[in-house]
Design an enzyme around this catalytic site. Structure first.
Site, PDB file in Angstrom:
ATOM      1  N   LYS A  55       0.839  -1.205   0.000  1.00 57.93           N
ATOM      2  CA  LYS A  55       0.000   0.000   0.000  1.00 57.93           C
ATOM      3  C   LYS A  55       0.879   1.263   0.000  1.00 57.93           C
ATOM      4  CE  LYS A  55      -3.733  -2.534   2.203  1.00 57.93           C
ATOM      5  NZ  LYS A  55      -4.420  -2.947   3.444  1.00 57.93           N
ATOM      6  N   GLN A  99      -4.592  -1.798   9.821  1.00 58.59           N
ATOM      7  CA  GLN A  99      -4.449  -3.099   9.167  1.00 58.59           C
ATOM      8  C   GLN A  99      -4.957  -4.219  10.080  1.00 58.59           C
ATOM      9  OE1 GLN A  99      -3.266  -3.611   5.899  1.00 58.59           O
ATOM     10  NE2 GLN A  99      -3.965  -5.700   6.260  1.00 58.59           N
ATOM     11  N   ASP A 122     -10.943   2.489   4.111  1.00 54.83           N
ATOM     12  CA  ASP A 122     -11.230   1.052   3.953  1.00 54.83           C
ATOM     13  C   ASP A 122     -12.729   0.814   3.749  1.00 54.83           C
ATOM     14  OD1 ASP A 122      -9.063  -0.649   3.844  1.00 54.83           O
ATOM     15  OD2 ASP A 122      -8.786  -0.736   6.025  1.00 54.83           O
TER      16      ASP A 122
END
Ligand code: NAP
Length: 293
Positions: A55, A99, A122
């Site tokens: 990412k 994460q 997200d």
């Protein structure tokens, strides 16, 4: 049957990154700072380390700023909540991710609920999940929206298809079912959402014009489960031990690619299919967060 179209997520994601890079250059030429994505990483899980590294690398490629915040696995829930709160109030941060998975002593839903929905790139916060369900503008979760974009950009028209999704997780299967049922393209599918309690799974699969496997069961979907001419999307990425590789593992999808591909109209590879599209969607959401106001 003609050889299948390979749904090249790597190439399609590279195209999206080029578009974002060009848009970002224009933004910078107009005197504005680049978008900034922050990533919170707790512990030393090998998979998480690698996902976050990809990412950050993607941010660098398109000229976005990034910030990696690393914490030991024994960080307390309250300390992590303070980190989230800090990011919520940091004007330099357009969007951030925490994460997953988090260590067992931390309730991931408590952390998720603490994230400012306007920075939730997200798309996991209930506000954004609800907005998606109502068809309102929002941050779409990266993997399902990446799949839709992969289909769209490769000329797969989903309208009228019977889509069968294997796996109902909150980050992949369940939101993808919603996106594919939306009254728009990609979408307009009749959706069957399968899970571990589904009866006669093979019969459902054989009715699929679009079959999406998102279970984390390497090689589960075999040729006898696929209707000839179907479009097959393999979300599964399981690390399987391979002593011949330097890394010690190989990534395997949920579809037995070699036997299924000859039957298909189109199919995604693993790796190089859904994975790169997930990261491209995260960049798109970060761009959206930075340019929203
Ligand atoms: P998950 O939370 O573990 O969910 C797995 C789903 O599969 C569950 O709904 C489960 O059913 C269902 N399932 C398990 N065994 C089954 C069976 N025998 N028959 C039918 N359904 C079955 O997994 P996830 O987070 O969605 O991830 C799934 C896979 O996608 C993993 O390999 C993951 O690494 C990969 N992934 C890839 C990306 C990417 O960007 N490429 C992104 C996210 C995830 P129940 O609900 O009944 O337990």
């Amino acid at each position: 049957m003609a050889s299948p179209l390979l749904l090249d997520g790597k190439g399609t994601a590279a195209q999206i990154r080029e578009e974002l890079k060009a848009a970002n250059s224009q933004r910078r030429a107009a005197g504005q700072r680049p978008p900034l994505l922050a990533a919170v990483l707790v512990g030393n899980d090998g998979g998480s380390e690698s996902y976050v590294a990809h990412k950050i690398k993607a941010c660098v490629e398109v000229g976005f700023e990034s910030r990696l915040l690393r914490f030991a696995s024994n960080i307390s829930q309250n300390e992590l909540l303070s980190v989230v709160n800090g990011l919520n109030h940091d004007d330099q941060v357009d969007g951030f991710i925490v994460q997953l998975p988090l260590p067992p002593h931390i309730d991931a839903q408590v952390i998720n609920l603490a994230i400012d929905p306007t920075k939730d790139v997200d798309g996991f916060h209930p506000v954004n999940v609800g907005r998606m369900a109502l068809g309102l503008p929002t941050f779409l979760p990266a993997t399902p929206s990446g799949i839709c974009e992969l289909l769209r950009r490769n000329g797969i028209v989903t309208s009228g298809m019977h889509a069968v999704i294997l796996g109902r997780s909150a980050i992949v299967g369940a939101p993808l079912a919603q996106l594919l049922a939306r009254p728009q393209e990609p979408g307009n599918c009749t959706v069957t959402l399968c899970h571990s309690r589904t009866q006669a799974l093979k019969e459902h699969c054989l009715r699929a014009d679009l079959l999406v496997a998102a279970m984390g069961k390497p090689g589960f979907v075999t040729a006898d489960m696929v209707k000839p001419g179907a479009v097959v999307v393999d979300v599964g990425t399981t690390r399987v031990e391979d002593r011949h590789r330097q890394s010690g593992f190989v990534l395997r999808g949920d579809v037995a690619f070699d036997e299924v591909a000859p039957l298909c109209r189109a199919i995604t590879p693993v790796p190089g299919g859904v994975g790169p599209m997930t990261i491209a969607s995260l960049l798109t959401n970060t761009w959206q967060a930075a340019t929203a106001s």
